[in-house]
Design a protein around this motif. Structure first.
Motif, mmCIF file in Angstrom:
data_model
loop_
_atom_site.group_PDB
_atom_site.id
_atom_site.type_symbol
_atom_site.label_atom_id
_atom_site.label_comp_id
_atom_site.label_asym_id
_atom_site.label_seq_id
_atom_site.Cartn_x
_atom_site.Cartn_y
_atom_site.Cartn_z
ATOM 1 N N LEU A 99 0.854 -1.199 0.025
ATOM 2 C CA LEU A 99 0.069 -0.004 -0.018
ATOM 3 C C LEU A 99 0.715 1.246 -0.185
ATOM 4 O O LEU A 99 0.654 2.076 -0.702
ATOM 5 N N ALA A 100 1.859 1.288 0.750
ATOM 6 C CA ALA A 100 2.682 2.544 0.712
ATOM 7 C C ALA A 100 3.377 2.992 -0.692
ATOM 8 O O ALA A 100 3.482 3.827 -0.928
ATOM 9 N N LEU A 101 3.750 1.799 -1.191
ATOM 10 C CA LEU A 101 4.355 1.881 -2.513
ATOM 11 C C LEU A 101 3.297 2.471 -3.472
ATOM 12 O O LEU A 101 3.566 3.238 -4.359
ATOM 13 N N ILE A 102 2.072 2.030 -3.380
ATOM 14 C CA ILE A 102 1.148 2.387 -4.305
ATOM 15 C C ILE A 102 0.839 3.972 -4.009
ATOM 16 O O ILE A 102 0.777 4.884 -4.927
ATOM 17 N N HIS A 103 0.914 4.171 -2.781
ATOM 18 C CA HIS A 103 0.737 5.803 -2.530
ATOM 19 C C HIS A 103 1.755 6.634 -3.112
ATOM 20 O O HIS A 103 1.752 7.561 -3.700
ATOM 21 N N ILE A 104 3.244 6.212 -2.860
ATOM 22 C CA ILE A 104 4.354 6.825 -3.312
ATOM 23 C C ILE A 104 4.355 6.994 -4.752
ATOM 24 O O ILE A 104 4.730 8.118 -5.169
ATOM 25 N N ILE A 105 4.008 5.928 -5.673
ATOM 26 C CA ILE A 105 3.985 5.994 -6.953
ATOM 27 C C ILE A 105 2.596 6.509 -7.603
ATOM 28 O O ILE A 105 2.949 7.340 -8.443
ATOM 29 N N GLY A 106 1.549 6.948 -6.416
ATOM 30 C CA GLY A 106 0.488 7.586 -7.041
ATOM 31 C C GLY A 106 -0.381 7.145 -7.840
ATOM 32 O O GLY A 106 -1.127 7.607 -8.601
ATOM 33 N N LEU A 107 -0.595 5.787 -7.703
ATOM 34 C CA LEU A 107 -1.331 4.900 -8.429
ATOM 35 C C LEU A 107 -2.946 5.153 -8.026
ATOM 36 O O LEU A 107 -3.186 5.274 -6.764
ATOM 37 N N LYS A 108 -3.835 5.409 -8.856
ATOM 38 C CA LYS A 108 -5.120 5.727 -8.302
ATOM 39 C C LYS A 108 -6.150 4.619 -8.614
ATOM 40 O O LYS A 108 -7.190 4.614 -7.967
ATOM 41 N N THR A 109 -6.195 3.866 -9.865
ATOM 42 C CA THR A 109 -7.092 2.762 -10.222
ATOM 43 C C THR A 109 -6.473 1.343 -9.924
ATOM 44 O O THR A 109 -5.426 1.269 -9.957
ATOM 45 N N PRO A 110 -7.489 0.455 -9.764
ATOM 46 C CA PRO A 110 -7.066 -0.977 -9.762
ATOM 47 C C PRO A 110 -6.477 -1.246 -10.868
ATOM 48 O O PRO A 110 -5.578 -2.196 -10.847
ATOM 49 N N GLN A 111 -6.891 -0.984 -11.857
ATOM 50 C CA GLN A 111 -6.057 -1.306 -13.261
ATOM 51 C C GLN A 111 -4.602 -0.728 -13.335
ATOM 52 O O GLN A 111 -3.771 -1.438 -13.714
ATOM 53 N N GLU A 112 -4.396 0.451 -12.725
ATOM 54 C CA GLU A 112 -2.954 1.157 -12.483
ATOM 55 C C GLU A 112 -2.134 0.099 -11.966
ATOM 56 O O GLU A 112 -0.971 -0.244 -12.113
ATOM 57 N N ILE A 113 -2.760 -0.366 -10.561
ATOM 58 C CA ILE A 113 -2.023 -1.278 -9.499
ATOM 59 C C ILE A 113 -1.825 -2.653 -10.255
ATOM 60 O O ILE A 113 -0.660 -3.233 -10.186
ATOM 61 N N ALA A 114 -3.002 -3.201 -10.868
ATOM 62 C CA ALA A 114 -2.645 -4.580 -11.405
ATOM 63 C C ALA A 114 -1.579 -4.429 -12.710
ATOM 64 O O ALA A 114 -0.768 -5.172 -12.499
ATOM 65 N N ASP A 115 -1.509 -3.510 -13.387
ATOM 66 C CA ASP A 115 -0.580 -3.064 -14.561
ATOM 67 C C ASP A 115 0.751 -3.043 -13.844
ATOM 68 O O ASP A 115 1.767 -3.758 -14.278
ATOM 69 N N THR A 116 0.845 -2.282 -12.720
ATOM 70 C CA THR A 116 2.356 -2.039 -12.377
ATOM 71 C C THR A 116 2.819 -3.084 -11.600
ATOM 72 O O THR A 116 3.998 -3.300 -11.726
ATOM 73 N N PHE A 117 2.145 -3.805 -10.780
ATOM 74 C CA PHE A 117 2.614 -5.056 -10.095
ATOM 75 C C PHE A 117 2.517 -6.423 -10.629
ATOM 76 O O PHE A 117 2.924 -7.286 -10.068
ATOM 77 N N GLY A 118 1.766 -6.491 -11.899
ATOM 78 C CA GLY A 118 1.642 -7.567 -12.530
ATOM 79 C C GLY A 118 0.614 -8.403 -11.634
ATOM 80 O O GLY A 118 1.008 -9.820 -11.526
ATOM 81 N N ILE A 119 -0.546 -7.937 -11.260
ATOM 82 C CA ILE A 119 -1.434 -8.780 -10.296
ATOM 83 C C ILE A 119 -2.674 -9.053 -10.916
ATOM 84 O O ILE A 119 -2.989 -8.001 -11.878
ATOM 85 N N SER A 120 -3.717 -9.775 -10.518
ATOM 86 C CA SER A 120 -4.979 -9.702 -11.082
ATOM 87 C C SER A 120 -5.819 -8.684 -10.578
ATOM 88 O O SER A 120 -5.526 -7.804 -9.689
ATOM 89 N N ASP A 121 -6.909 -8.302 -11.231
ATOM 90 C CA ASP A 121 -7.881 -7.266 -10.921
ATOM 91 C C ASP A 121 -8.217 -7.326 -9.429
ATOM 92 O O ASP A 121 -8.373 -6.365 -8.855
ATOM 93 N N GLU A 122 -8.541 -8.595 -9.157
ATOM 94 C CA GLU A 122 -9.165 -8.854 -7.722
ATOM 95 C C GLU A 122 -8.096 -8.509 -6.779
ATOM 96 O O GLU A 122 -8.476 -7.933 -5.579
ATOM 97 N N ILE A 123 -7.075 -8.941 -6.709
ATOM 98 C CA ILE A 123 -5.814 -8.364 -5.688
ATOM 99 C C ILE A 123 -5.881 -7.015 -5.949
ATOM 100 O O ILE A 123 -5.881 -6.369 -4.731
#
Length: 154
Positions: free
Chosen positions: A129-153
């Motif tokens: 979560l801290a890294l998500i905030h530092i990078i400034g990711l806003k949407t689940p899709q941005e998070i999924a794409d950045t970290f190579g994870i599923s939309d559910e995660i």
């Protein structure tokens, strides 16, 4: 669906995940669950290594994976007939059970609680979560794409 934890329990599980990252000196994300398992001296094997009959039984009983302790080492077995995102989550989930002490004989937490904690630990390692905030990711899709994870995660 993965249930989010809240409060003190949430913080304790995240702290354990962060301690693992720090203790192993990990600083490249997304983290590689296979590398982390190796650093922790945990063997990781595909369920397809079992006979067809045994694999069918194991997958019917455990679905995604399980961990055993044999000859002084933990061994994670994962269902390799599912997608790679699911495999990564399963391995992180099993590492969580080990790190959180769920496999110890004196663990008194309910099975449901252990699963919630392992899910939260795994999700936190896959996308802190801290890294998500530092990078400034806003949407689940941005998070999924950045970290190579599923939309559910995400």
């Amino acid at each position: 669906m993965i249930k989010a934890m809240k409060g003190k329990d949430y913080d304790e599980v995240e702290e354990e995940a962060e301690n693992l990252i720090e203790d192993l000196g990990l600083n490249v994300f997304p983290l590689d669950c296979f590398m982390v398992a190796d650093l922790l001296s945990i063997d990781v094997h595909k369920c397809s290594e079992f006979s067809k009959k045994d694999k069918k039984f194991i997958v019917s009983k455990y679905k995604d994976g399980f961990t055993i302790f044999k000859k002084g080492r933990y061994i994670i077995y994962y269902n390799d007939s599912v997608g790679f995102n699911r495999i990564k989550f399963t391995i992180w989930h099993e590492i969580a059970h080990i790190q959180l002490g769920h496999l110890e004989k004196d663990c008194t937490k309910s099975k449901q609680r252990q699963e919630e904690e392992a899910n939260h630990f795994a999700a936190h390692l896959m996308a802190p979560l801290a890294l998500i905030h530092i990078i400034g990711l806003k949407t689940p899709q941005e998070i999924a794409d950045t970290f190579g994870i599923s939309d559910e995660i995400a």
